[in-house]
Scaffold this motif. Structure first.
Motif, short mmCIF file in Angstrom:
data_model
loop_
_atom_site.label_atom_id
_atom_site.label_comp_id
_atom_site.label_asym_id
_atom_site.label_seq_id
_atom_site.Cartn_x
_atom_site.Cartn_y
_atom_site.Cartn_z
N ASP A 41 34.72 8.01 55.13
CA ASP A 41 34.37 9.42 55.36
C ASP A 41 34.44 9.79 56.84
N LEU A 42 33.98 8.90 57.70
CA LEU A 42 34.02 9.16 59.13
C LEU A 42 35.46 9.25 59.64
N THR A 43 36.32 8.35 59.18
CA THR A 43 37.72 8.36 59.59
C THR A 43 38.42 9.62 59.12
N VAL A 44 38.17 10.01 57.86
CA VAL A 44 38.77 11.23 57.33
C VAL A 44 38.29 12.44 58.11
N SER A 45 37.01 12.52 58.37
CA SER A 45 36.47 13.70 59.06
C SER A 45 36.99 13.83 60.48
N THR A 46 37.18 12.72 61.20
CA THR A 46 37.71 12.82 62.56
C THR A 46 39.18 13.23 62.54
N ALA A 47 39.95 12.73 61.57
CA ALA A 47 41.36 13.13 61.46
C ALA A 47 41.47 14.61 61.08
N VAL A 48 40.61 15.07 60.17
CA VAL A 48 40.62 16.47 59.76
C VAL A 48 40.21 17.36 60.92
N GLU A 49 39.24 16.94 61.69
CA GLU A 49 38.80 17.71 62.86
C GLU A 49 39.96 17.88 63.86
N PHE A 50 40.71 16.80 64.08
CA PHE A 50 41.86 16.88 64.97
C PHE A 50 42.91 17.84 64.41
N LEU A 51 43.21 17.73 63.13
CA LEU A 51 44.23 18.59 62.52
C LEU A 51 43.81 20.06 62.54
N ARG A 52 42.56 20.33 62.27
CA ARG A 52 42.09 21.72 62.29
C ARG A 52 42.14 22.32 63.69
N SER A 53 41.89 21.50 64.69
CA SER A 53 41.96 22.02 66.06
C SER A 53 43.40 22.27 66.49
N ALA A 54 44.34 21.52 65.93
CA ALA A 54 45.74 21.67 66.32
C ALA A 54 46.51 22.68 65.47
N TRP A 55 46.09 22.85 64.21
CA TRP A 55 46.82 23.71 63.28
C TRP A 55 45.88 24.75 62.68
N PRO A 56 46.00 25.99 63.09
CA PRO A 56 45.12 27.05 62.56
C PRO A 56 45.26 27.25 61.05
N GLU A 57 46.43 26.89 60.49
CA GLU A 57 46.64 27.04 59.05
C GLU A 57 45.72 26.15 58.23
N LEU A 58 45.19 25.10 58.84
CA LEU A 58 44.34 24.15 58.13
C LEU A 58 42.85 24.44 58.28
N ARG A 59 42.50 25.46 59.04
CA ARG A 59 41.08 25.72 59.28
C ARG A 59 40.35 26.19 58.03
N GLU A 60 41.04 26.85 57.12
CA GLU A 60 40.41 27.34 55.89
C GLU A 60 40.60 26.38 54.71
N VAL A 61 41.30 25.27 54.94
CA VAL A 61 41.56 24.31 53.87
C VAL A 61 40.37 23.37 53.75
N ARG A 62 39.96 23.12 52.53
CA ARG A 62 38.84 22.21 52.27
C ARG A 62 39.38 20.81 51.99
#
Length: 140
Positions: A41-62
């Motif tokens: 869970d920690l690894t997934v959440s850090t990767a998702v945090e990076f992706l959301r900061s880099a790609w605005p299209e992913l900010r609303e994706v759950r």
């Protein structure tokens, strides 16, 4: 014959075996042991945090973590499910962890494998190449 005087009773700080007042082996300030699920869970959440900061299209994706997919598909057991209409990506922990063939089984390689699954699932959602999402992410 002289009898020995009976030993004085032990102080209250001693128990039956004389060890009640000893300190614990693991002290409270030490961190708790992490489970595989918590590390995942920690690894997934850090990767998702990076992706959301880099790609605005992913900010609303759950991004969700599931145990197992409901069924196998034509390619075998899926590692993730992309639900574009629901704006949701589900990563399945057990297939990602257990079906991976790592050339070196250590924490770094396991973490990189989990992050690569997150990147590939996000790339599938965005219809892009995974290397486009984070070109400098895995360079040391």
């Amino acid at each position: 014959m002289r009898r020995r005087a009976r030993a004085a009773s032990r102080p209250d700080r001693h128990g039956r075996h004389g060890r009640v007042d000893r300190s614990s082996v693991v002290r409270p300030p030490l961190p708790a042991i992490e489970t595989r699920a918590e590390k995942f869970d920690l690894t997934v959440s850090t990767a998702v945090e990076f992706l959301r900061s880099a790609w605005p299209e992913l900010r609303e994706v759950r991004f969700d973590v599931g145990w197992m997919p409901p069924a196998a598909d034509a390619d075998g057991i899926p590692r993730w499910a992309v639900l574009s209409d629901e704006r949701r990506i589900v990563l399945f922990r057990l297939p990602i962890e257990r079906l991976a063939r790592l050339h070196r089984s250590d924490d770094l390689h396991r973490r990189m494998m989990i992050e690569s699954c997150v990147f590939r699932a996000a790339a599938e959602y965005l219809d892009r190449d995974p290397w486009d999402l984070g070109p400098d992410r895995f360079r040391f």
